[in-house]
Design a protein around this motif. Structure first.
Motif, short mmCIF file in Angstrom:
data_model
loop_
_atom_site.label_atom_id
_atom_site.label_comp_id
_atom_site.label_asym_id
_atom_site.label_seq_id
_atom_site.Cartn_x
_atom_site.Cartn_y
_atom_site.Cartn_z
N SER A 20 0.83 -1.21 0.00
CA SER A 20 0.00 0.00 0.00
C SER A 20 0.86 1.26 0.00
N VAL A 40 -7.99 3.27 9.21
CA VAL A 40 -9.45 3.30 9.21
C VAL A 40 -9.90 3.06 10.65
N TRP A 48 -6.61 0.19 6.45
CA TRP A 48 -6.14 1.51 6.04
C TRP A 48 -6.59 1.80 4.62
N THR A 49 -6.57 3.08 4.28
CA THR A 49 -6.96 3.50 2.94
C THR A 49 -5.83 4.30 2.29
N THR A 51 -5.63 7.39 -0.29
CA THR A 51 -6.52 8.41 -0.85
C THR A 51 -5.73 9.52 -1.52
N SER A 52 -6.42 10.18 -2.46
CA SER A 52 -5.85 11.34 -3.14
C SER A 52 -6.99 12.28 -3.49
N ASN A 55 -10.52 11.11 -3.01
CA ASN A 55 -10.89 9.86 -3.68
C ASN A 55 -10.13 8.69 -3.07
N THR A 56 -10.84 7.61 -2.77
CA THR A 56 -10.19 6.40 -2.26
C THR A 56 -9.63 5.61 -3.43
N GLN A 59 -8.14 0.24 -0.49
CA GLN A 59 -8.47 0.05 0.92
C GLN A 59 -8.01 -1.34 1.34
#
Length: 125
Positions: A20, A40, A48-49, A51-52, A55-56, A59
């Motif tokens: 990740s 999360v 956990w995610t 993101t940018s 936006n995901t 995950q």
């Protein structure tokens, strides 16, 4: 048998986290924007995610039965592929009561690396 399962679970969770982090770094450079990896729920063990810009991108599922620790607010990669904070960042993944620990460190250049914690002490320091 129990120790083998604990070892495999810590290793698997550590590989997932490194994957990740590597993905987030790559996407930050590719998209030329900041990409974050954040826990999360109440902590990293809940998943956990990545993101940018709200936006995901990815995950990761929870890791029940494991203890995961890392920066409470997560980490963010800049478009250069470096972290937005100086110094090293440490994540610890362990199976409680077994001594099996994996350590994920992100160096100043932003690249995550994986190492075993001390078998009996479970320390990443």
């Amino acid at each position: 048998y129990t120790t083998t399962v604990a070892s495999n679970r810590t290793r698997s969770a550590a590989f997932s986290l490194v994957g990740s982090l590597t993905y987030a770094r790559s996407e930050a450079v590719k998209r030329n924007t900041t990409v974050s990896v954040a826990p999360v729920g109440t902590g990293w063990q809940d998943g956990w995610t990545v993101t940018s810009g709200g936006n995901t991108l990815a995950q990761n599922e929870p890791a029940p039965g494991l203890a995961l620790s890392g920066p409470v607010a997560g980490v963010s990669y800049l478009p250069t592929g470096r972290l937005n904070i100086p110094g090293n960042v440490l994540f610890t993944i362990s199976a409680p009561n077994t001594g099996y620990t994996r350590c994920v460190t992100i160096g100043p250049g932003g690249r995550p690396s994986l190492a075993k914690g001390e078998r009996n002490g479970g320390s990443c320091v």
